[in-house]
Motif scaffolding. Structure first.
Motif, PDB file in Angstrom:
ATOM      1  N   LYS A   9       0.833  -1.214   0.000  1.00 26.64           N
ATOM      2  CA  LYS A   9       0.000   0.000   0.000  1.00 26.64           C
ATOM      3  C   LYS A   9       0.862   1.256   0.000  1.00 26.64           C
ATOM      4  CE  LYS A   9      -3.438   2.539   2.690  1.00 26.64           C
ATOM      5  NZ  LYS A   9      -4.319   2.554   3.875  1.00 26.64           N
ATOM      6  N   TYR A  10       1.906   1.245   0.841  1.00 25.13           N
ATOM      7  CA  TYR A  10       2.823   2.384   0.905  1.00 25.13           C
ATOM      8  C   TYR A  10       4.009   2.073  -0.007  1.00 25.13           C
ATOM      9  CZ  TYR A  10       0.067   3.456   5.066  1.00 25.13           C
ATOM     10  OH  TYR A  10      -0.967   3.718   5.933  1.00 25.13           O
ATOM     11  N   LEU A  11       3.973   2.581  -1.224  1.00 26.67           N
ATOM     12  CA  LEU A  11       4.944   2.181  -2.237  1.00 26.67           C
ATOM     13  C   LEU A  11       6.373   2.541  -1.867  1.00 26.67           C
ATOM     14  CD1 LEU A  11       3.087   2.904  -5.603  1.00 26.67           C
ATOM     15  CD2 LEU A  11       3.595   0.690  -4.548  1.00 26.67           C
ATOM     16  N   SER A  12       6.564   3.645  -1.145  1.00 25.80           N
ATOM     17  CA  SER A  12       7.933   4.024  -0.783  1.00 25.80           C
ATOM     18  C   SER A  12       8.555   2.971   0.124  1.00 25.80           C
ATOM     19  CB  SER A  12       7.949   5.391  -0.097  1.00 25.80           C
ATOM     20  OG  SER A  12       7.116   5.396   1.055  1.00 25.80           O
ATOM     21  N   ILE A  17      12.026  -1.960   0.533  1.00 30.75           N
ATOM     22  CA  ILE A  17      12.240  -3.336   0.985  1.00 30.75           C
ATOM     23  C   ILE A  17      12.757  -4.193  -0.159  1.00 30.75           C
ATOM     24  CG2 ILE A  17      11.097  -5.400   1.878  1.00 30.75           C
ATOM     25  CD1 ILE A  17       9.163  -3.483   3.337  1.00 30.75           C
ATOM     26  N   ILE A  18      12.187  -4.014  -1.342  1.00 31.86           N
ATOM     27  CA  ILE A  18      12.664  -4.744  -2.515  1.00 31.86           C
ATOM     28  C   ILE A  18      14.134  -4.423  -2.794  1.00 31.86           C
ATOM     29  CG2 ILE A  18      12.432  -4.926  -5.028  1.00 31.86           C
ATOM     30  CD1 ILE A  18       9.436  -4.611  -4.682  1.00 31.86           C
ATOM     31  N   SER A  19      14.512  -3.180  -2.568  1.00 33.32           N
ATOM     32  CA  SER A  19      15.892  -2.770  -2.841  1.00 33.32           C
ATOM     33  C   SER A  19      16.896  -3.420  -1.903  1.00 33.32           C
ATOM     34  CB  SER A  19      16.017  -1.247  -2.744  1.00 33.32           C
ATOM     35  OG  SER A  19      15.924  -0.809  -1.404  1.00 33.32           O
ATOM     36  N   LEU A  20      16.416  -4.052  -0.826  1.00 33.96           N
ATOM     37  CA  LEU A  20      17.310  -4.740   0.107  1.00 33.96           C
ATOM     38  C   LEU A  20      17.724  -6.115  -0.417  1.00 33.96           C
ATOM     39  CD1 LEU A  20      15.484  -3.901   3.483  1.00 33.96           C
ATOM     40  CD2 LEU A  20      17.508  -2.790   2.517  1.00 33.96           C
ATOM     41  N   ASN A  21      17.343  -6.407  -1.663  1.00 33.83           N
ATOM     42  CA  ASN A  21      17.698  -7.680  -2.311  1.00 33.83           C
ATOM     43  C   ASN A  21      17.005  -8.879  -1.685  1.00 33.83           C
ATOM     44  OD1 ASN A  21      19.489  -6.485  -4.182  1.00 33.83           O
ATOM     45  ND2 ASN A  21      21.090  -6.419  -2.623  1.00 33.83           N
ATOM     46  N   ASN A  22      15.806  -8.655  -1.164  1.00 36.96           N
ATOM     47  CA  ASN A  22      14.981  -9.750  -0.669  1.00 36.96           C
ATOM     48  C   ASN A  22      13.907 -10.073  -1.705  1.00 36.96           C
ATOM     49  OD1 ASN A  22      15.824 -10.226   2.224  1.00 36.96           O
ATOM     50  ND2 ASN A  22      15.467  -8.028   2.259  1.00 36.96           N
ATOM     51  N   ASP A  23      13.487 -11.336  -1.736  1.00 36.84           N
ATOM     52  CA  ASP A  23      12.300 -11.692  -2.498  1.00 36.84           C
ATOM     53  C   ASP A  23      11.094 -11.198  -1.711  1.00 36.84           C
ATOM     54  OD1 ASP A  23      13.669 -12.919  -4.527  1.00 36.84           O
ATOM     55  OD2 ASP A  23      13.582 -14.905  -3.612  1.00 36.84           O
ATOM     56  N   LYS A 216      17.617  -1.346  11.031  1.00 34.00           N
ATOM     57  CA  LYS A 216      17.673  -0.738   9.710  1.00 34.00           C
ATOM     58  C   LYS A 216      16.387   0.053   9.496  1.00 34.00           C
ATOM     59  CE  LYS A 216      19.114  -1.777   5.001  1.00 34.00           C
ATOM     60  NZ  LYS A 216      20.386  -1.101   5.197  1.00 34.00           N
ATOM     61  N   ILE A 217      16.510   1.325   9.181  1.00 34.04           N
ATOM     62  CA  ILE A 217      15.353   2.187   8.992  1.00 34.04           C
ATOM     63  C   ILE A 217      14.994   2.245   7.509  1.00 34.04           C
ATOM     64  CG2 ILE A 217      14.401   4.496   9.308  1.00 34.04           C
ATOM     65  CD1 ILE A 217      16.391   4.902  11.588  1.00 34.04           C
ATOM     66  N   VAL A 218      13.763   1.859   7.212  1.00 36.45           N
ATOM     67  CA  VAL A 218      13.249   1.917   5.848  1.00 36.45           C
ATOM     68  C   VAL A 218      12.543   3.256   5.664  1.00 36.45           C
ATOM     69  CG1 VAL A 218      11.724   0.840   4.161  1.00 36.45           C
ATOM     70  CG2 VAL A 218      12.944  -0.587   5.824  1.00 36.45           C
ATOM     71  N   CYS A 219      13.001   4.053   4.716  1.00 34.26           N
ATOM     72  CA  CYS A 219      12.452   5.392   4.446  1.00 34.26           C
ATOM     73  C   CYS A 219      12.517   6.295   5.683  1.00 34.26           C
ATOM     74  CB  CYS A 219      11.019   5.304   3.940  1.00 34.26           C
ATOM     75  SG  CYS A 219      10.820   4.393   2.406  1.00 34.26           S
ATOM     76  N   PRO A 220      13.720   6.679   6.106  1.00 31.37           N
ATOM     77  CA  PRO A 220      13.868   7.517   7.303  1.00 31.37           C
ATOM     78  C   PRO A 220      13.223   8.889   7.179  1.00 31.37           C
ATOM     79  CG  PRO A 220      15.954   7.325   6.121  1.00 31.37           C
ATOM     80  CD  PRO A 220      15.026   6.336   5.503  1.00 31.37           C
ATOM     81  N   GLU A 221      12.901   9.298   5.952  1.00 33.95           N
ATOM     82  CA  GLU A 221      12.240  10.596   5.763  1.00 33.95           C
ATOM     83  C   GLU A 221      10.744  10.540   6.075  1.00 33.95           C
ATOM     84  OE1 GLU A 221      11.638   8.309   2.010  1.00 33.95           O
ATOM     85  OE2 GLU A 221      13.299   8.613   3.424  1.00 33.95           O
ATOM     86  N   GLN A 222      10.210   9.320   6.273  1.00 32.94           N
ATOM     87  CA  GLN A 222       8.797   9.130   6.580  1.00 32.94           C
ATOM     88  C   GLN A 222       8.600   8.974   8.091  1.00 32.94           C
ATOM     89  OE1 GLN A 222       6.341   9.133   4.347  1.00 32.94           O
ATOM     90  NE2 GLN A 222       7.572   9.133   2.488  1.00 32.94           N
ATOM     91  N   PRO A 223       7.402   9.329   8.616  1.00 35.48           N
ATOM     92  CA  PRO A 223       7.134   9.069  10.039  1.00 35.48           C
ATOM     93  C   PRO A 223       7.020   7.572  10.288  1.00 35.48           C
ATOM     94  CG  PRO A 223       5.148   9.831   8.944  1.00 35.48           C
ATOM     95  CD  PRO A 223       6.257   9.992   7.941  1.00 35.48           C
TER      96      PRO A 223
END
Length: 236
Positions: A9-12, A17-23, A216-223
Motif C-alpha cells: 500500500k505504501y509504495l515508498s 524493501i525490494i531494494s534490500l535484495n529480498n524476495d 535498519k530504517i526503511v524510508c527515514p524521511e517518513q514518520p
C-alpha cells in the motif's frame, strides 16, 4: 535469502524493501476489513513452524506461498473486532499468544495437535502489538502481553503507547511498524519510518544491541508507520 510478505500500500516502503535484495511478496487486499487494515500482513498470514495459515480471501498469497510451505486456510475475514483478528496471534518461543475467545478452530486444533501452549492475553492485536527482537526478547507497549511473555521467561522492553502513525486510528503498534528478518544468519529489525523520533528510541536501540540485532530504517524521511508488519518465511 529471506522471502518477505508485506503490504504494498505504501509504495515508498515497499520499493525500499525490494531494494534490500529480498524476495518480496505483496499481500492481498481484503475488502472485508476496515480500509487501514486491508493490506496488513499481520491480519492475513501467520507462520508457525513449517505451516502457513491464511485467510480464505487471500487468493494471491495462497498461490504464491504454496510454493514454499503448506497452507492452511482459516475462516472468512470479518470486519468487526474481535472477529477481524483471526490470525493476529503471536507465535513466540514455542507458544501462541492472543485473544483465545477469537481463535479460529483450524489454528486452535493445529496448536493442540502440535502441543503448542495457548496463552490468553487481553490484546486482540497481539502480533502487531509486539516486535520480536530475538528468540528470547520482545518489545511491546501492551502490559498484558508484557506480563504473559515475562511470566514465560522472555526479556520484555515496555515502551510508551502511541507515536506511531496508522491512518484512520489514533495510533499504530510497534509490531506493525517493524519486523524481524534474517539476512545471512544475522538478525535485522526493519523499522518503517523514522524510529529515531520515537520517545523510547534510545532504549529500543540499546535493547536491540543487547541481543545483537541490527536496526535498519526503511524510508527515514517518513514518520514511523504501522503498515501491518512483515512476515519472513525464513523465520520459525
Amino acid at each position: 535469502m529471506s522471502i518477505l510478505v508485506v503490504s504494498d500500500k505504501y509504495l515508498s516502503f515497499y520499493k525500499s524493501i525490494i531494494s534490500l535484495n529480498n524476495d518480496v511478496i505483496p499481500t492481498d487486499l481484503i475488502s472485508e476489513f476496515l480500509e487501514p487494515e486491508q493490506k496488513h500482513a499481520d491480519m492475513q498470514i501467520l507462520k508457525i513452524k513449517d505451516k502457513i495459515f491464511l485467510l480464505k480471501e487471500c487468493k494471491y498469497l495462497q498461490k504464491e506461498l504454496s510454493k514454499y510451505s503448506p497452507c492452511i486456510l482459516s475462516k472468512n475475514a470479518q470486519r468487526s473486532y474481535p472477529n477481524n483478528i483471526m490470525l493476529n496471534y503471536l507465535y513466540f518461543n514455542g507458544r501462541l499468544y492472543g485473544k483465545l475467545s477469537a481463535i479460529p478452530k483450524e489454528l486452535k486444533n493445529f496448536c493442540i495437535e502440535q502441543k503448542i501452549p495457548l496463552v490468553n492475553v487481553n490484546q486482540g492485536y497481539s502480533r502487531c502489538s509486539t516486535l520480536i527482537v530475538s528468540e528470547t526478547s520482545v518489545i511491546t507497549a501492551d502490559k498484558s502481553i508484557a506480563k504473559a511473555l515475562s511470566n514465560d521467561g522472555a526479556d520484555v522492553l515496555i515502551i510508551s503507547e502511541g507515536n506511531i502513525m496508522l491512518e484512520g486510528f489514533d495510533y499504530g503498534f510497534i509490531g506493525g511498524a517493524s519486523g524481524l528478518i534474517k539476512n545471512q544468519d544475522k538478525n535485522i529489525v526493519l523499522f518503517f519510518g523514522d524510529i529515531t523520533k520515537h520517545p523510547d528510541y534510545f532504549n529500543i536501540k540499546d535493547f536491540c544491541k543487547k541481543y545483537n540485532t541490527e536496526i535498519k530504517i526503511v524510508c527515514p524521511e517518513q514518520p514511523l508507520t504501522d503498515i501491518g508488519g512483515i512476515v519472513d518465511l525464513a523465520i520459525n
